[in-house]
Write a protein that holds these residues in place. Structure first.
Motif, mmCIF file in Angstrom:
data_model
loop_
_atom_site.group_PDB
_atom_site.id
_atom_site.type_symbol
_atom_site.label_atom_id
_atom_site.label_comp_id
_atom_site.label_asym_id
_atom_site.label_seq_id
_atom_site.Cartn_x
_atom_site.Cartn_y
_atom_site.Cartn_z
ATOM 1 N N VAL A 123 52.350 -2.683 72.939
ATOM 2 C CA VAL A 123 53.377 -2.278 71.991
ATOM 3 C C VAL A 123 53.064 -0.850 71.538
ATOM 4 O O VAL A 123 51.898 -0.499 71.366
ATOM 5 N N TYR A 124 54.107 -0.071 71.356
ATOM 6 C CA TYR A 124 53.948 1.334 70.996
ATOM 7 C C TYR A 124 54.592 1.629 69.647
ATOM 8 O O TYR A 124 55.529 0.961 69.231
ATOM 9 N N LEU A 125 54.088 2.666 69.009
ATOM 10 C CA LEU A 125 54.732 3.214 67.815
ATOM 11 C C LEU A 125 54.818 4.719 67.998
ATOM 12 O O LEU A 125 53.798 5.413 67.919
ATOM 13 N N GLN A 126 56.004 5.195 68.310
ATOM 14 C CA GLN A 126 56.244 6.627 68.431
ATOM 15 C C GLN A 126 56.524 7.177 67.044
ATOM 16 O O GLN A 126 57.466 6.728 66.382
ATOM 17 N N MET A 127 55.727 8.136 66.627
ATOM 18 C CA MET A 127 55.846 8.702 65.288
ATOM 19 C C MET A 127 56.202 10.173 65.401
ATOM 20 O O MET A 127 55.410 10.965 65.929
ATOM 21 N N ASN A 128 57.376 10.524 64.939
ATOM 22 C CA ASN A 128 57.844 11.903 64.971
ATOM 23 C C ASN A 128 57.970 12.452 63.549
ATOM 24 O O ASN A 128 58.024 11.695 62.578
ATOM 25 N N SER A 129 58.026 13.756 63.446
ATOM 26 C CA SER A 129 58.200 14.419 62.146
ATOM 27 C C SER A 129 57.211 13.875 61.114
ATOM 28 O O SER A 129 57.581 13.522 59.996
ATOM 29 N N LEU A 130 55.961 13.835 61.509
ATOM 30 C CA LEU A 130 54.940 13.253 60.639
ATOM 31 C C LEU A 130 54.787 14.056 59.353
ATOM 32 O O LEU A 130 54.915 15.293 59.340
ATOM 33 N N LYS A 131 54.498 13.325 58.286
ATOM 34 C CA LYS A 131 54.315 13.915 56.964
ATOM 35 C C LYS A 131 52.904 13.600 56.460
ATOM 36 O O LYS A 131 52.308 12.597 56.891
ATOM 37 N N PRO A 132 52.391 14.382 55.540
ATOM 38 C CA PRO A 132 51.054 14.074 54.988
ATOM 39 C C PRO A 132 50.978 12.666 54.406
ATOM 40 O O PRO A 132 49.921 12.022 54.505
ATOM 41 N N GLU A 133 52.073 12.173 53.864
ATOM 42 C CA GLU A 133 52.058 10.825 53.283
ATOM 43 C C GLU A 133 52.010 9.724 54.336
ATOM 44 O O GLU A 133 51.880 8.544 53.996
ATOM 45 N N ASP A 134 52.094 10.075 55.615
ATOM 46 C CA ASP A 134 51.908 9.096 56.683
ATOM 47 C C ASP A 134 50.429 8.891 57.001
ATOM 48 O O ASP A 134 50.087 8.012 57.802
ATOM 49 N N THR A 135 49.568 9.673 56.381
ATOM 50 C CA THR A 135 48.136 9.534 56.611
ATOM 51 C C THR A 135 47.652 8.156 56.197
ATOM 52 O O THR A 135 47.885 7.717 55.064
ATOM 53 N N ALA A 136 47.012 7.447 57.124
ATOM 54 C CA ALA A 136 46.564 6.077 56.866
ATOM 55 C C ALA A 136 45.846 5.552 58.104
ATOM 56 O O ALA A 136 45.898 6.176 59.168
ATOM 57 N N VAL A 137 45.225 4.405 57.939
ATOM 58 C CA VAL A 137 44.763 3.636 59.092
ATOM 59 C C VAL A 137 45.918 2.738 59.511
ATOM 60 O O VAL A 137 46.477 2.011 58.676
ATOM 61 N N TYR A 138 46.271 2.804 60.763
ATOM 62 C CA TYR A 138 47.393 2.027 61.289
ATOM 63 C C TYR A 138 46.861 0.819 62.059
ATOM 64 O O TYR A 138 45.991 0.955 62.929
ATOM 65 N N TYR A 139 47.417 -0.341 61.731
ATOM 66 C CA TYR A 139 47.003 -1.598 62.341
ATOM 67 C C TYR A 139 48.158 -2.236 63.090
ATOM 68 O O TYR A 139 49.299 -2.235 62.625
ATOM 69 N N CYS A 140 47.823 -2.815 64.217
ATOM 70 C CA CYS A 140 48.754 -3.628 64.979
ATOM 71 C C CYS A 140 48.474 -5.093 64.647
ATOM 72 O O CYS A 140 47.319 -5.480 64.484
ATOM 73 N N ALA A 141 49.530 -5.893 64.570
ATOM 74 C CA ALA A 141 49.368 -7.314 64.276
ATOM 75 C C ALA A 141 50.376 -8.116 65.082
ATOM 76 O O ALA A 141 51.475 -7.625 65.365
ATOM 77 N N ALA A 142 50.004 -9.343 65.417
ATOM 78 C CA ALA A 142 50.873 -10.175 66.240
ATOM 79 C C ALA A 142 51.026 -11.570 65.634
ATOM 80 O O ALA A 142 50.098 -12.093 65.012
ATOM 81 N N ALA A 143 52.217 -12.132 65.831
ATOM 82 C CA ALA A 143 52.532 -13.481 65.358
ATOM 83 C C ALA A 143 52.895 -14.347 66.549
ATOM 84 O O ALA A 143 53.754 -13.970 67.352
#
Length: 120
Positions: free
Chosen positions: A79-99
């Motif tokens: 699974v992908y997450l394309q992130m465009n026009s990134l902002k400083p407030e997008d700064t974080a640890v990003y986690y993938c999760a599945a159900a």
């Protein structure tokens, strides 16, 4: 049991793009709904985006709608997450999760996270 491994994070300037990947260890991952979450320092973990097992339905947090796109390649168990026009407030640890299909409302499987840092 499904193991998830995120990759693709990094340090970028505001306005740049990144693509995160979430690779799963099992072929049955193709039947799992999958989501991306993030947690910034000192803040609670928050929902970012989700995609149904088929890819036919997607959901986004208002804060990323129009900038981020979630997609999946089931033959690749990714699974992908394309992130465009990134902002400083997008700064974080990003986690993938599945159900799993048996518990579609519970994200029972989590990756270790990948750091995204956006400088101004």
């Amino acid at each position: 049991q499904v193991q998830l491994v995120e990759s693709g994070g990094g340090l970028v300037q505001a306005g740049a793009s990144l693509r995160l990947s979430c690779a799963a260890s099992r072929r049955t991952f193709s039947s799992y709904a999958t989501g991306w979450f993030r947690q910034a320092p000192g803040k609670e973990r928050e929902f970012v985006a989700a995609i149904s097992w088929s890819g036919g339905s997607t959901y986004y947090a208002d804060s990323v709608k129009g900038r981020f796109t979630i997609s999946r390649d089931n033959p690749k168990n990714t699974v992908y997450l394309q992130m465009n026009s990134l902002k400083p407030e997008d700064t974080a640890v990003y986690y993938c999760a599945a159900a799993s299909p048996s518990h579609p409302n519970e994200y029972a499987y989590w990756g270790q996270g990948t750091q995204v840092t956006v400088s101004s």
